[in-house]
Design a protein around this motif. Sequence first.
Motif, PDB file in Angstrom:
ATOM      1  N   GLY A 102      -8.415  15.282   9.078  1.00 42.73           N
ATOM      2  CA  GLY A 102      -7.673  15.517   8.229  1.00 42.73           C
ATOM      3  C   GLY A 102      -8.716  17.111   7.319  1.00 42.73           C
ATOM      4  O   GLY A 102      -8.506  17.994   7.384  1.00 42.73           O
ATOM      5  N   PRO A 103     -10.154  16.468   6.513  1.00 39.87           N
ATOM      6  CA  PRO A 103     -10.200  17.405   5.469  1.00 39.87           C
ATOM      7  C   PRO A 103     -11.578  18.133   6.672  1.00 39.87           C
ATOM      8  O   PRO A 103     -11.813  19.738   6.219  1.00 39.87           O
ATOM      9  N   SER A 115       0.562   9.746   5.733  1.00 37.37           N
ATOM     10  CA  SER A 115      -1.049   9.072   5.831  1.00 37.37           C
ATOM     11  C   SER A 115      -1.890   9.177   7.068  1.00 37.37           C
ATOM     12  O   SER A 115      -1.070   9.136   7.756  1.00 37.37           O
ATOM     13  N   GLY A 116      -2.924   7.983   6.682  1.00 41.46           N
ATOM     14  CA  GLY A 116      -3.675   8.358   8.021  1.00 41.46           C
ATOM     15  C   GLY A 116      -2.188   7.433   9.640  1.00 41.46           C
ATOM     16  O   GLY A 116      -2.617   7.294  10.558  1.00 41.46           O
ATOM     17  N   GLY A 117      -1.809   6.426   8.424  1.00 46.25           N
ATOM     18  CA  GLY A 117      -1.151   5.623   9.348  1.00 46.25           C
ATOM     19  C   GLY A 117       0.844   6.123   9.647  1.00 46.25           C
ATOM     20  O   GLY A 117       1.320   4.832  10.472  1.00 46.25           O
ATOM     21  N   ASN A 140      -3.543  18.246   1.493  1.00 49.42           N
ATOM     22  CA  ASN A 140      -3.962  19.271   2.897  1.00 49.42           C
ATOM     23  C   ASN A 140      -3.678  20.331   1.661  1.00 49.42           C
ATOM     24  O   ASN A 140      -2.142  21.110   1.218  1.00 49.42           O
ATOM     25  N   HIS A 184       1.040  -1.027  -0.349  1.00 46.43           N
ATOM     26  CA  HIS A 184       0.515   0.158   0.039  1.00 46.43           C
ATOM     27  C   HIS A 184       0.803   1.278   0.334  1.00 46.43           C
ATOM     28  O   HIS A 184       0.628   2.264  -0.578  1.00 46.43           O
ATOM     29  N   THR A 197      -5.993   9.914  -1.225  1.00 47.36           N
ATOM     30  CA  THR A 197      -6.661   9.247  -0.471  1.00 47.36           C
ATOM     31  C   THR A 197      -6.702   8.064  -1.185  1.00 47.36           C
ATOM     32  O   THR A 197      -6.785   7.279  -2.151  1.00 47.36           O
ATOM     33  N   ASP A 198      -6.978   6.818  -0.049  1.00 44.81           N
ATOM     34  CA  ASP A 198      -6.667   5.359  -0.501  1.00 44.81           C
ATOM     35  C   ASP A 198      -8.044   5.179  -2.083  1.00 44.81           C
ATOM     36  O   ASP A 198      -8.733   5.467  -1.464  1.00 44.81           O
ATOM     37  N   GLY A 231      -1.095  12.605   9.809  1.00 43.89           N
ATOM     38  CA  GLY A 231      -2.705  11.964   9.764  1.00 43.89           C
ATOM     39  C   GLY A 231      -3.699  11.608  10.945  1.00 43.89           C
ATOM     40  O   GLY A 231      -4.674  11.812  10.348  1.00 43.89           O
ATOM     41  N   GLY A 268      -2.862  10.847   2.471  1.00 42.08           N
ATOM     42  CA  GLY A 268      -4.010  11.620   2.433  1.00 42.08           C
ATOM     43  C   GLY A 268      -3.830  12.709   2.921  1.00 42.08           C
ATOM     44  O   GLY A 268      -4.422  14.262   2.488  1.00 42.08           O
ATOM     45  N   VAL A 269      -3.070  13.006   3.639  1.00 38.88           N
ATOM     46  CA  VAL A 269      -2.652  14.553   4.449  1.00 38.88           C
ATOM     47  C   VAL A 269      -1.741  14.978   2.928  1.00 38.88           C
ATOM     48  O   VAL A 269      -2.159  16.526   3.120  1.00 38.88           O
ATOM     49  N   ASP A 273      -8.928  20.964   7.775  1.00 41.94           N
ATOM     50  CA  ASP A 273      -8.095  22.283   7.090  1.00 41.94           C
ATOM     51  C   ASP A 273      -9.263  22.212   6.491  1.00 41.94           C
ATOM     52  O   ASP A 273      -9.139  24.235   6.146  1.00 41.94           O
ATOM     53  N   ASP A 291      -6.455  13.186  12.945  1.00 36.85           N
ATOM     54  CA  ASP A 291      -7.524  12.731  13.118  1.00 36.85           C
ATOM     55  C   ASP A 291      -7.954  12.903  14.894  1.00 36.85           C
ATOM     56  O   ASP A 291      -9.006  12.771  15.225  1.00 36.85           O
ATOM     57  N   HIS A 341       0.836   4.216  -2.660  1.00 40.91           N
ATOM     58  CA  HIS A 341       0.767   6.210  -2.398  1.00 40.91           C
ATOM     59  C   HIS A 341       2.561   6.289  -2.669  1.00 40.91           C
ATOM     60  O   HIS A 341       2.226   7.434  -3.420  1.00 40.91           O
TER      61      HIS A 341
END
Length: 336
Positions: A186-187, A142-144, A276, A118, A303-304, A169, A272-273, A190, A173, A122
């Motif tokens: 995140g969003p 990313s988120g992780g 921003n 994954h 994003t994913d 990320g 994902g980030v 933002d 969150d 990205h």
Amino acid sequence: MKHHPSPETILAIESSCDETAVAILRNGKDLLASLVSSQMELHARFGGVVPELASRNHLVTAPALVEQALQQSSLDVQSVDAFAATTGPGLASALMIGVALAKGLALATGKPFLAINHMEGHLLSPFFGDSEIPPHLALVVSGGHTLLVDVRAVGDYNIVGRTLDDAAGEAFDKVAKLMGLGYPGGPLIDKTGRGGNPARYDLPRGMRASGDLDFSFSGLKTAVRYLLEKEQNISLPDLCASFQEAVVDVLVEKSFSAAKKLGHHTVALSGGVSGNTRLREKMTNACQTHGLEACFAEGWLSTDNAAMIAFAAASRPLAAASAFDRDIEPNFSKFW
Ligand code: KG4
Ligand code: ZN
């Protein structure tokens, strides 16, 4: 550096977290279908992703998306040349669904199964559809995960920096949750921070002067928590803008140090980030000032999604040999 996209039609499945996604890519550049079904609403009321809910939802959604993607591409399953799936990192029970489905389709049609990382999906996404990828410094946020990677060629990656605690990320969150904004943070941060004063609250820039390329965001999260407990009349737009500025400052500064140290002229952002607004703005300006080129994954690719998984599979035909014996790998230790 030139790589040789495989000429095949690849169907990729992504189910590492709370998005079920299927894409069909031809010749490493022609995207015939890219479908993403988000479970965000399902998890929002729990304030985060519930693994068992996610996997049960993938089980229902993934086969339907495969059918829909084939239909949209006017293909039957036999004309797909290889089936790819994200094997990690991600939630174990969620990864298993996409991997089992892709393996099943590959077995039934006698085609190869390709195991895709994954994070590599990205990392390559800013260059989606390109047949040539320059050596560069990659910031994957990313988120992780938060990674700085020295990319010398496709498949030749050296991680030079990472977060020691929360991912960027994850910090967005968690802080959004503290502020009662909701999920995913995140969003929302933002958006709420737009027009806010980024200098209103003085928040820590973790590990700014650490001398290495690693990150830490948990101190920043704690600082926001104390501020929320202490101050009566908090302005959420100002707090969002100030928090965002603290994250972005460190991301931009460390990316520059890394690019300079490694002699890269291109900085590529993904995850994902990377969507921003403030990060894009600050990174673009800083790159212009220093004569570097900033490249971003397009919004829909940050994003994913499964298009990036198909592209990673197409970009590495040698590494992407059939892999029915591959297990899922929920934890990220390295690229493979
Ligand atoms: O890459 P991604 O879709 O999934 C993972 O692989 O984790 O990243 C999701 C993360 C979430 O933490 C989300 O809050 C964050 O990306 N995110 C943002 C923005 N859009 C998504 N963070 C800051 N600003 C945004 N605009
Ligand atoms: Zn991701």
